[in-house]
Design an enzyme around this catalytic site. Structure first.
Site, PDB file in Angstrom:
ATOM      1  N   ASP A   1       8.509   2.864   0.896  1.00 44.46           N
ATOM      2  CA  ASP A   1       7.755   2.103   1.884  1.00 44.46           C
ATOM      3  C   ASP A   1       6.246   2.291   1.704  1.00 44.46           C
ATOM      4  O   ASP A   1       5.775   3.416   1.523  1.00 44.46           O
ATOM      5  CB  ASP A   1       8.172   2.615   3.278  1.00 44.46           C
ATOM      6  CG  ASP A   1       7.681   1.745   4.416  1.00 44.46           C
ATOM      7  OD1 ASP A   1       8.129   0.594   4.496  1.00 44.46           O
ATOM      8  OD2 ASP A   1       6.870   2.226   5.222  1.00 44.46           O
TER       9      ASP A   1
ATOM     10  N   GLU B   1       7.518  -0.690  -2.628  1.00 42.16           N
ATOM     11  CA  GLU B   1       7.018  -1.732  -1.746  1.00 42.16           C
ATOM     12  C   GLU B   1       5.501  -1.588  -1.757  1.00 42.16           C
ATOM     13  O   GLU B   1       4.934  -0.739  -1.070  1.00 42.16           O
ATOM     14  CB  GLU B   1       7.512  -1.582  -0.299  1.00 42.16           C
ATOM     15  CG  GLU B   1       7.095  -2.787   0.529  1.00 42.16           C
ATOM     16  CD  GLU B   1       6.557  -2.492   1.925  1.00 42.16           C
ATOM     17  OE1 GLU B   1       6.465  -3.414   2.727  1.00 42.16           O
ATOM     18  OE2 GLU B   1       6.194  -1.337   2.210  1.00 42.16           O
TER      19      GLU B   1
HETATM   20  C1  GLC Z   1       6.708  -1.540   5.426  1.00 39.83           C
HETATM   21  C2  GLC Z   1       8.002  -1.955   6.090  1.00 39.83           C
HETATM   22  C3  GLC Z   1       7.683  -2.487   7.445  1.00 39.83           C
HETATM   23  C4  GLC Z   1       7.022  -1.384   8.247  1.00 39.83           C
HETATM   24  C5  GLC Z   1       5.810  -0.817   7.532  1.00 39.83           C
HETATM   25  C6  GLC Z   1       5.379   0.492   8.124  1.00 39.83           C
HETATM   26  O1  GLC Z   1       5.872  -2.608   5.203  1.00 39.83           O
HETATM   27  O2  GLC Z   1       8.679  -2.867   5.281  1.00 39.83           O
HETATM   28  O3  GLC Z   1       8.816  -2.966   8.106  1.00 39.83           O
HETATM   29  O4  GLC Z   1       6.627  -1.875   9.485  1.00 39.83           O
HETATM   30  O5  GLC Z   1       6.084  -0.553   6.180  1.00 39.83           O
HETATM   31  O6  GLC Z   1       6.303   1.490   7.817  1.00 39.83           O
END
Ligand code: GLC
Ligand code: CA
Length: 550
Positions: free
Chosen positions: A213, A275
């Site tokens: 994340d 991500e």
């Molecule tokens: C990422 C996740 C999202 C979350 C953010 C903070 O972007 O996909 O859902 O709100 O991180 O953890």
């Protein structure tokens, strides 16, 4: 020009990975929140669909300030979702069906309910406990102004002031997201050691990898310099422009090299997926160098407009960029943070990425959106590399675009002062059976977000075995993709005009018609089409076909 997914080998280079959002997949006990036993009971659906792996969004103990992306304990399961034994069972049952399991890791921030944060508050300024987070004194005469001007991704300031143990107003802590998600200080060795240990904990339990994340956020520019621009999770910068001081700092890569070395010490090709909302593609490619992560989500692809030139550009750029580092490309159209592609593509072409859609907003054209979504998916699944699907897209689910604002739970809605609707519309519990309570999501009517009435027509049992349904289209595409090895194939362009894109991959010719007029189908046997051809056998507007030829 020929392009392949790169020289790397391994299951993940061509895998189709299905994202499960545990709150909304299947509820076993009728409390309206999906859970791990619910997922385990539905694993055969994923086998029938034909995916290779699942990625589970967080199920860890959490106050749920951000639907579980605020983790209070990285080594357990929230009672909302089940127990650690349920997680073990899910992993075993999935693997016995040939499905790999990827879990979510949230290293940028913990929950404010994490024991470390509680300890940091109690220990006071200057303590080693505070050094695991980003605490600073405020500015202004009484320190009552935040340390810098950073905004949080969900709206409002990225800093919150704490009350010190002696009861006086004190320091401020950084949270790029919700105040319930304090950012960790990745220069602190405790933090590094802790996450290596968390990785081991789940590797030992048999997971095949981690979706990381906010992988581009862990390191901040040391001076925490002001940034007078609106906050976006997307770094959105050209290579030669200054990067925001909170995103995509070079120091993150050392962390991932350490993690990769740990994963490589385990048998069985465990993977790391970033991500990282990083642009352009060349910057993103740095996350998947041979000794770092295995994959990164291709958000540039997700954000590309529905025109032939835009799609051609993003596909070729994506393949080129990952090629420079020898990694496979990935493709994704939907996830739990964006408007579902069946609705996004029903907005006028060129509409900027919506931050949710609600009552009073311009509504997407549902039929057009679904038609384009099916064409987009069929195009995507023919591309070399690995593809990510988001639960419910195999049913053609649209966004819930008329959800009452009172029902919304995403912190974005409140923190943006009711200007950004947020992400609830793509997180609605999915429909399995048209005529069952909660459309078969669980044994009762309970559903943590309201399900729209049109869920009945999208339910799995209305589509299963029905020729031409979106579900059967996904199944056909995934079967042919596997048979033809499209994920490890080589793409050779045949047509790259303003209206039609066409390419060959293995023995298939793929054509998408973006133009206003129907066009001839490639010669050969039609094996998949996202919508019926015309009576004259032409490919209509917004349709993708796969044709098998010698
Ligand atoms: C990422 C996740 C999202 C979350 C953010 C903070 O972007 O996909 O859902 O709100 O991180 O953890
Ligand atoms: Ca439940």
């Amino acid at each position: 020009m020929e392009q392949s997914a790169g020289p790397a080998t391994g299951w993940w280079t061509e895998a189709v990975i299905y994202q499960i959002y545990p709150r909304s997949f299947a509820d076993s006990n009728g409390d309206g929140i999906g859970d791990l036993p619910g997922i385990t009971a539905r694993l055969d659906h994923l086998v029938e669909l034909g995916v290779d792996a699942v990625w589970l969004s967080p199920f860890y103990p959490s106050p749920q300030a951000d639907a579980g992306y605020d983790v209070a304990d990285y080594r357990d399961v929230d009672p909302l979702f089940g127990t650690l034994a349920d997680a073990d069972k899910l992993i075993t049952e999935a693997r016995s069906r040939g499905l790999r399991v990827i879990v979510d890791l949230v290293p940028n921030h913990t929950s404010s309910a994490h024991r470390w944060f509680t300890a940091a508050l109690a220990a006071g300024p200057g303590s080693p406990e505070r050094d695991r987070y980003v605490f600073r004194d405020g500015t202004g005469a009484d320190g009552d102004q935040p340390p810098n001007d950073w905004q949080s991704v969900f709206g409002g300031p990225a800093w919150t002031r704490v009350t010190e143990p002696d009861g006086r107003p004190g320091q401020w802590y950084l949270h790029l997201f919700d105040p319930g998600q304090p950012d960790l200080n990745w220069d602190n060795p405790d933090v590094r050691a802790e996450f290596l240990d968390v990785l081991r904990f789940w590797l030992d339990r048999g997971v095949d990898g981690f979706r990381v994340d906010v992988a581009h956020g862990l390191i901040k520019q040391a001076d925490l310099a002001d940034w007078q621009e609106p906050q976006e999770i997307l770094s959105g910068r050209e290579v030669d422009k200054p990067r925001p001081p909170m995103w995509d700092q070079d120091g993150v890569h050392e962390i991932y090299r350490d993690w990769r070395a740990l994963l490589d010490s385990y048998p069985g090709e465990r993977i790391l997926v970033a991500e990282a909302w990083v642009e352009p593609a060349e910057r993103l490619a740095r996350y998947v160098r041979p000794d770092e992560m295995h994959q990164a989500f291709n958000f540039e692809y997700l954000l590309a407009s529905w025109t032939a030139p835009a799609q051609y550009a993003v596909i070729t750029r994506s393949l080129e960029a990952t090629d420079t580092v020898g990694a496979p490309t990935t493709w994704v159209l939907s996830n739990h943070d964006v408007v579902r592609h069946a609705s996004r593509l029903g907005l006028p072409v060129g509409t900027p990425r919506p931050h949710g859609i609600g009552i009073g907003d311009e509504q997407p054209d549902t039929a057009l959106g679904l038609r384009r979504a099916r064409a987009a998916t069929l195009l995507m699944l023919a591309l070399p590399g690995s593809a990510y699907l988001y639960q419910g897209e195999e049913l053609g689910l649209p966004e819930h675009t008329t959800m009452p604002d009172e029902a919304r739970q995403d912190p974005t809605w409140e923190r943006s002062g009711h200007t950004l609707r947020g992400r609830d519309g793509c997180r609605v519990p999915i429909p399995w059976e048209a005529d069952a309570p909660s459309y078969g999501f669980g044994p009762t009517d309970a559903s943590w977000l309201p399900q729209p009435p049109l869920w009945a027509e999208f339910a799995l049992d209305r589509q299963r075995g029905v020729p031409g349904s979106t579900y059967e289209l996904y199944r056909t595409a995934l079967r042919l993709r596997r048979e033809h090895g499209l994920g490890r194939g080589t793409l050779a362009w045949l047509a790259t005009g303003d209206e039609v894109l066409s390419f060959r991959n293995d023995g298939l010719t793929v054509l998408t018609n973006f133009g206003p007029a129907a066009v001839p189908a490639p010669a050969g046997e039609l094996v998949a089409t996202s919508a019926p051809l015309t009576d004259d056998g032409l490919v209509p507007t917004d349709v993708t076909v796969w044709v098998r030829s010698a």
